[in-house]
Design an enzyme around this catalytic site. Structure first.
Site, PDB file in Angstrom:
ATOM      1  N   ARG A 300     -25.310  26.594 -40.744  1.00  0.00           N
ATOM      2  CA  ARG A 300     -23.904  26.652 -40.346  1.00  0.00           C
ATOM      3  C   ARG A 300     -23.301  28.032 -40.599  1.00  0.00           C
ATOM      4  NH1 ARG A 300     -22.486  20.437 -42.374  1.00  0.00           N
ATOM      5  NH2 ARG A 300     -23.185  19.459 -40.415  1.00  0.00           N
ATOM      6  N   TYR A 431     -22.552  22.408 -31.800  1.00  0.00           N
ATOM      7  CA  TYR A 431     -23.794  22.063 -32.492  1.00  0.00           C
ATOM      8  C   TYR A 431     -23.749  22.369 -33.982  1.00  0.00           C
ATOM      9  CZ  TYR A 431     -25.509  26.877 -31.293  1.00  0.00           C
ATOM     10  OH  TYR A 431     -25.683  28.220 -31.142  1.00  0.00           O
ATOM     11  N   GLU A 432     -24.795  21.864 -34.675  1.00  0.00           N
ATOM     12  CA  GLU A 432     -24.855  21.868 -36.145  1.00  0.00           C
ATOM     13  C   GLU A 432     -23.642  21.151 -36.753  1.00  0.00           C
ATOM     14  OE1 GLU A 432     -27.482  22.524 -37.551  1.00  0.00           O
ATOM     15  OE2 GLU A 432     -28.546  23.811 -36.153  1.00  0.00           O
ATOM     16  N   GLY A 433     -23.179  20.112 -36.068  1.00  0.00           N
ATOM     17  CA  GLY A 433     -22.000  19.368 -36.501  1.00  0.00           C
ATOM     18  C   GLY A 433     -20.772  19.911 -35.815  1.00  0.00           C
ATOM     19  N   GLN A 438     -16.904  19.415 -39.159  1.00  0.00           N
ATOM     20  CA  GLN A 438     -16.705  20.453 -40.177  1.00  0.00           C
ATOM     21  C   GLN A 438     -15.377  20.256 -40.897  1.00  0.00           C
ATOM     22  OE1 GLN A 438     -19.351  22.421 -40.750  1.00  0.00           O
ATOM     23  NE2 GLN A 438     -20.227  21.276 -39.032  1.00  0.00           N
TER      24      GLN A 438
END
Length: 589
Positions: A300, A431-433, A438
């Site tokens: 992240r 992406y990546e959450g 977040q």
């Protein structure tokens, strides 16, 4: 052709003068013999800048116009991209911050971070390959057996092999608990079956092997996310002597047709359509998510850096165009609104860079610092990561959109290449959450778990910087201090409101979470800009006539006047999160 040139002066200034990497990192046992300091920083950054500007940047438009494709179970990469990846590997950039015991160079994370900014400014689609591979290697390093580490890591760190992360399935999205991929035990391995989607660089011929990390469920696994395990599934099986064996039963089915990052083959991957793909358990059964999340902070951070990288590329292209494009008898950079847009882009890039680099140092201190420092540094980086990922990718959209706007109508056509930055960066808030995840993570987990303790520790550092600004005899810095004082007070108020909401009604806290994340990002970006301005003033008072230092102060002034007031708007939204947002009937949407 793109003419990206890395802002090496600003990068070196932050690393060596503001963050003082030599004293805070260079004396640590893991780094003491590496010569961390200005000489190393300059040498590394100069070489990285050459690679980014001369080799990667010219391929940015190539990848956009000639996307990766898939046919007959294999991906054909965009022209030049595989050779460029091999150049990165040959230069040692893939494993620059990885464990030297397994073929890495062992340098601080800050050097990996600055490299990733350059790669993403030059060619974001290509930069995704080493980024995801590093994440896969990190998970193996943290949870693999010694045999697994010896088998995979040196070749992954060298770039001889690359890795991927296989999480998402069609219909599952962020809800990994409903995944359908299965793993059946078979002797010393497992047979993996199922499909994964959105797999970045899921197939290519740049390396001899691709090491897939795959989430799947065992036959007797508990329901939901508690029943997920993680497996190593190599493209080619590996013989006992380390040589490559037969092809494993894992193939790309197709590549996604995307809004941007066309040069990155985002694959649908099929595991076990024939005999079942051979996989090896990584970590413990049913603890796959915990293993995968080992690398999430690092991943992240790098996604936030992608927001910065695309923004810097867009800024350089927009600035060059504004100096050349004449309208009304003068270059458009002289028009007040164009100048405003460029300054917004410039100061946001510098704020993102300062925040991202500062917390890359925090990550080093959390992992390799003095033992008594590590818990506090880990708490801080845990708090900062959702802000970096969320705020910097949201800001990245704004900056790259402004880059299109500076070009006017020419920005909306593809010939200039301005629109590509805008299209490429759009994936980063997803992406990546997603950034909603977040924001929820920032509020519910990072803020809530210690009652705001980690946030208060950071705010105490902000107060110390504000005090320096307010006591400065320089009118410019004093004015920055006044703006920071207001933004800091608003942050304190919003933090208390969110903490109270967590106790009374978590729905209100979640409703406020995105606005709180953005408010936090603007404050922290301003704080690190102010730190840089204080150092710049010291240099000018010390006799330096380098215009870079005065420019740094002026850029921070602009941020304080034109960007920090956004904190008030976000604070207002945080304060109103229990109003119409909650009461609005869903059927009216």
């Amino acid at each position: 052709m793109d003419n990206y040139r890395a802002p090496v002066e600003d990068m070196c200034f932050l690393i060596d003068e503001v963050l003082n990497a030599e004293s805070c990192l260079g004396t640590l046992p893991d780094f003491a013999e590496l010569g961390v300091g200005p000489e190393l920083t300059t040498a590394l950054l100069d070489e990285a800048a050459k690679l980014a500007g001369d080799e990667l940047a010219p391929l940015r438009r190539v990848g956009d116009e000639q996307p990766a494709s898939c046919a007959n179970g294999a991906v054909t990469s965009s022209p030049g991209h595989e050779a460029a990846l091999n150049q990165m590997a040959a230069g040692g950039w893939i494993g620059i911050s990885c464990d030297p015991n397994y073929g890495g160079q062992g340098l601080p994370e800050i050097y990996s971070t600055v490299g990733h900014e350059m790669w993403n400014s030059a060619n974001m689609a290509l930069a995704l390959a080493p980024m995801l591979s590093s994440g896969a290697a990190l998970a193996i390093h943290a949870h693999g057996t010694e045999e697994q580490k010896q088998t995979y890591l040196e070749k992954m760190h060298s770039g001889e092999w690359m890795g991927t992360m296989n999480l998402t399935e069609s219909g599952a999205g962020s809800d990994l608990g409903v995944m359908k991929a299965r793993a059946v035990p078979e002797g010393d391995h497992y047979r993996i079956t199922g499909q994964k989607i959105f797999i970045t660089w899921g197939d290519h011929q740049a390396t001899d092997n691709i090491i897939h990390l795959v989430l799947a469920k065992l036959p007797d696994a508990p329901e939901g996310s508690r029943g997920i395990s993680l497996f190593i599934v190599p493209k080619f099986l590996i013989n006992a002597d380390g040589s490559l064996g037969e092809r494993n039963d894992v193939y790309p089915v197709s590549v996604e047709h995307k809004l941007g990052i066309h040069g990155s083959p985002t694959c649908v991957m099929a595991f076990g359509d024939n005999d079942g793909a051979v996989g090896y358990l990584l970590g413990k059964e049913n603890q796959g998510l915990a293993c995968m999340f080992t690398m999430m902070n690092e991943a992240r951070l790098k996604v936030g850096i992608q927001g910065l990288g695309a923004s810097e590329g867009a800024l350089q292209k927009a600035t060059a165009y504004a100096r050349e494009r004449v309208q009304g008898g003068v270059p458009i950079i002289e028009h007040a609104d164009v100048k405003r847009m460029l300054l917004v882009m410039k100061c946001l890039c510098e704020a993102m860079r300062a925040l991202g680099y500062a917390e890359a140092v925090t990550m080093d201190l959390a992992h390799r610092g003095e033992a008594d420092q590590r818990p506090a540094m880990q708490a801080r980086i845990d708090l900062m990561i959702p802000v970096i990922k969320g705020w910097m990718t949201e800001v990245g959209q704004e900056v790259t959109s402004l880059g299109v706007q500076v070009h006017g109508g020419m920005g909306y056509v593809e010939e200039t290449g301005a629109a590509q930055y805008f299209r490429d960066v759009r994936i980063t808030p997803i992406y990546e959450g997603t950034n909603g995840i977040q924001a929820a993570d920032l509020v519910a987990r990072k803020l809530g778990r210690d009652g705001g303790g980690a946030m208060e520790a950071v705010l105490e550092e902000v107060r110390a910087t504000v005090s320096q600004l307010q006591s400065s005899a320089d009118d410019r810095l004093a004015a920055i201090g006044t703006a920071m004082t207001t933004a800091l007070a608003l942050q304190e108020q919003s933090t208390q409101r969110v903490l109270q909401a967590l106790q009374e009604d978590s729905t209100v806290a979640m409703g406020a979470s995105f606005e709180y994340m953005m408010q936090t990002g603007y404050l922290f970006g301003g704080w690190h800009m102010a730190r840089a301005a204080l150092v710049a003033l010291e240099r000018t008072r010390g006799g330096s006539d380098n215009p870079f230092y005065d420019a740094k102060i002026a850029t921070t002034q602009f941020y304080a006047e034109q960007i920090l007031p956004r904190c008030a708007a976000h604070a207002g939204a945080v304060a109103g999160a229990d109003g119409a947002l909650l009461s609005f009937p869903l059927e009216w949407i």
